[in-house]
Scaffold this active site. Structure first.
Site, PDB file in Angstrom:
ATOM      1  N   LYS A 163       0.858  -1.188   0.000  1.00  0.00           N
ATOM      2  CA  LYS A 163       0.000   0.000   0.000  1.00  0.00           C
ATOM      3  C   LYS A 163       0.895   1.239   0.000  1.00  0.00           C
ATOM      4  O   LYS A 163       1.387   1.652   1.049  1.00  0.00           O
ATOM      5  CB  LYS A 163      -0.927   0.019   1.223  1.00  0.00           C
ATOM      6  CG  LYS A 163      -2.086   1.006   1.068  1.00  0.00           C
ATOM      7  CD  LYS A 163      -2.802   1.315   2.360  1.00  0.00           C
ATOM      8  CE  LYS A 163      -2.292   2.554   3.031  1.00  0.00           C
ATOM      9  NZ  LYS A 163      -2.313   3.780   2.209  1.00  0.00           N
ATOM     10  N   GLU A 244       9.456   2.526  11.051  1.00  0.00           N
ATOM     11  CA  GLU A 244      10.462   3.598  11.011  1.00  0.00           C
ATOM     12  C   GLU A 244       9.683   4.892  10.883  1.00  0.00           C
ATOM     13  O   GLU A 244       8.952   5.094   9.918  1.00  0.00           O
ATOM     14  CB  GLU A 244      11.405   3.376   9.820  1.00  0.00           C
ATOM     15  CG  GLU A 244      12.705   4.139   9.937  1.00  0.00           C
ATOM     16  CD  GLU A 244      12.731   5.425   9.131  1.00  0.00           C
ATOM     17  OE1 GLU A 244      13.830   5.882   8.822  1.00  0.00           O
ATOM     18  OE2 GLU A 244      11.662   5.986   8.820  1.00  0.00           O
ATOM     19  N   CYS A 278      13.163  12.360   7.367  1.00  0.00           N
ATOM     20  CA  CYS A 278      13.285  12.231   8.823  1.00  0.00           C
ATOM     21  C   CYS A 278      14.729  12.466   9.249  1.00  0.00           C
ATOM     22  O   CYS A 278      15.018  12.676  10.416  1.00  0.00           O
ATOM     23  CB  CYS A 278      12.783  10.876   9.293  1.00  0.00           C
ATOM     24  SG  CYS A 278      13.323   9.521   8.275  1.00  0.00           S
ATOM     25  N   GLU A 374       8.392  17.605  15.108  1.00  0.00           N
ATOM     26  CA  GLU A 374       8.794  17.375  13.716  1.00  0.00           C
ATOM     27  C   GLU A 374       7.996  18.286  12.782  1.00  0.00           C
ATOM     28  O   GLU A 374       6.766  18.294  12.809  1.00  0.00           O
ATOM     29  CB  GLU A 374       8.553  15.907  13.329  1.00  0.00           C
ATOM     30  CG  GLU A 374       9.049  15.595  11.932  1.00  0.00           C
ATOM     31  CD  GLU A 374       8.862  14.136  11.541  1.00  0.00           C
ATOM     32  OE1 GLU A 374       9.809  13.553  10.997  1.00  0.00           O
ATOM     33  OE2 GLU A 374       7.774  13.591  11.778  1.00  0.00           O
TER      34      GLU A 374
END
Length: 424
Positions: A163, A244, A278, A374
């Site tokens: 997906k 992750e 990230c 973030e």
């Protein structure tokens, strides 16, 4: 192996030019997800018995096909994800590397590990495939991470439901075609683009799902981890989750270091691919005696950067991925104006594409939101530390711990960072 068309489509547009349509893919619903799951489950019974060497060969062939079509895939990444060419080229190269790496790893581990046996007994340590895996891949490395997580599962004898991210489904579809061309039997890799709420949750909860490999946001990753921990009716295992998630990357700059290298590193890491990694530098923590020198040089270098459509190779930075990302980043810019001192950027323009200027805020305090949350965009926060120990403490003062860097010529500080810097 069956091509299914639905009326409901996921439409992929170019984030640098909202008028440009990249492609449409048919959107899977719950019924199609169930059909794909049953196909993958049945196929697993034969695929797990395929010779490991044969599975590895398919990956080697796929790597060769992609190597020949490398620039086509990179161009697609520039168009669909808004990646500047150097970043797109690296993404494609990494996808090829993953195919090669996992194929070679499979050849290394196929015979298991030698274990001791006493007289009269024979002990064996081998690896067995798990079952059906759900791969939920991200939009920021829409080829490398999507392909890597998929083929790692496939070459080890598992079947996969892929997906991909809804903003980058076309590159994933093209990859599935490559795997088919390389000789992957039908039913091993099943492409199910769809909504996370409908298809994603359903597959994570499914009793036949054996493992989930996810790359994406912290909120979604934690939710998957929580849902996967429940044993549903008919489930005969605890699901394995590989997640992750986000990052709040820090570059720590010591007073004893190459300050020009530090400045260039901060700029490249903060603003490459518009900070949408990230591992992108989101915080620069600089010792106070070199703080002004590093900050001023970073501002100088940043003001030389050009922002625009990445099809033009002279533009260092392209767009952010979509309207939601644009809105989120611009809201953090407003927070930054209250918390720190705006040194560069701070502007956005979403008239033709989703463009945000590379932005620097100075003089942040360790408890500020810009230092802890973030942002996932081209925004870097500068903070001052009185000594190296405090710099590491500030760097660790966030929920995130994925990546980080230290720029120093002091060996004792390198050793200290290895022990105390909570990253990796």
């Amino acid at each position: 192996g069956e091509r299914i068309t639905t009326d409901d489509k996921i439409v992929s547009i170019n984030p640098a030019n909202k008028e440009e349509l990249i492609g449409r893919v048919s959107k899977a619903n719950k019924d199609l997800a169930e059909k794909a799951m049953n196909t993958a489950y049945e196929t697993f019974q034969t695929w797990r018995k395929f010779k490991p060497e044969s599975r590895a060969d398919i990956l080697f062939r796929a790597a060769a096909i992609i190597r020949r079509r490398k620039h086509e895939f990179s161009a697609l990444l520039t168009k669909e994800a808004g990646k500047p060419w150097n970043e797109a080229d690296a993404d494609t190269a990494e996808a090829i590397d993953f195919l090669e790496f996992y194929a070679r790893q499979m050849l290394q581990i196929k015979d298991g590990v030698k274990v001791e046996s006493r007289p009269g007994e024979y002990n064996r340590y081998g690896y067995i495939p798990l079952g059906v895996g759900i791969v939920i891949s991200p939009w920021n490395f829409p080829f490398a991470i999507m392909a890597g997580t998929t083929v790692a599962a496939i070459v080890t004898g598992n079947t996969v439901l892929l997906k991909p991210a809804s903003t980058t489904p076309v590159v994933a579809a093209k990859f599935v075609e490559v795997m088919e061309e390389a000789g992957l039997p039908k039913g091993v890799l099943n492409y199910v683009p769809g909504s996370g709420a409908e298809v994603g949750d359903y597959l994570v909860d499914h009793p036949k799902t054996r493992f989930i490999s996810f790359t994406g946001s912290r909120d979604v990753g934690v939710r998957i981890y929580e849902r996967a921990s429940k044993v549903n009716e008919g489930q005969i295992w605890l699901k394995r989750v590989i997640a992750e998630m986000g990052g709040k990357d820090t570059i720590v700059v010591d007073s004893d270091s190459d300050l020009e290298l530090a400045a260039k590193s901060i700029v490249a890491s903060s603003f490459g691919f518009s900070g949408q990694k990230c591992s992108a530098c989101s915080r620069a923590i600089v010792l106070e005696d070199v703080y002004d020198t590093v900050l001023d040089r970073v501002v100088e270098l940043t003001k030389e950067l050009t922002v625009g459509n990445p099809v033009d190779r002279s533009n260092f930075m392209g767009p952010v991925i979509d309207q939601a990302a644009f809105d989120k980043i611009m809201s953090y810019v407003e927070i930054g104006k209250e918390e720190g001192r705006l040194m560069a950027g701070g502007e956005g323009d979403n008239s033709t594409g989703f463009f945000v200027q590379p932005t620097i805020f100075a003089d942040l305090k360790r408890e500020d939101r810009l230092m802890k949350e973030e942002i996932f965009g081209p925004v870097v926060a500068f903070a001052k530390a009185k000594d190296f120990t405090e710099a590491i403490e500030i760097a660790n003062d966030t929920d995130y711990g994925l990546t980080g860097a230290v720029i120093t010529n002091n060996r004792a500080h390198i050793d200290q960072a290895k022990e105390d810097f909570h990253v990796g």
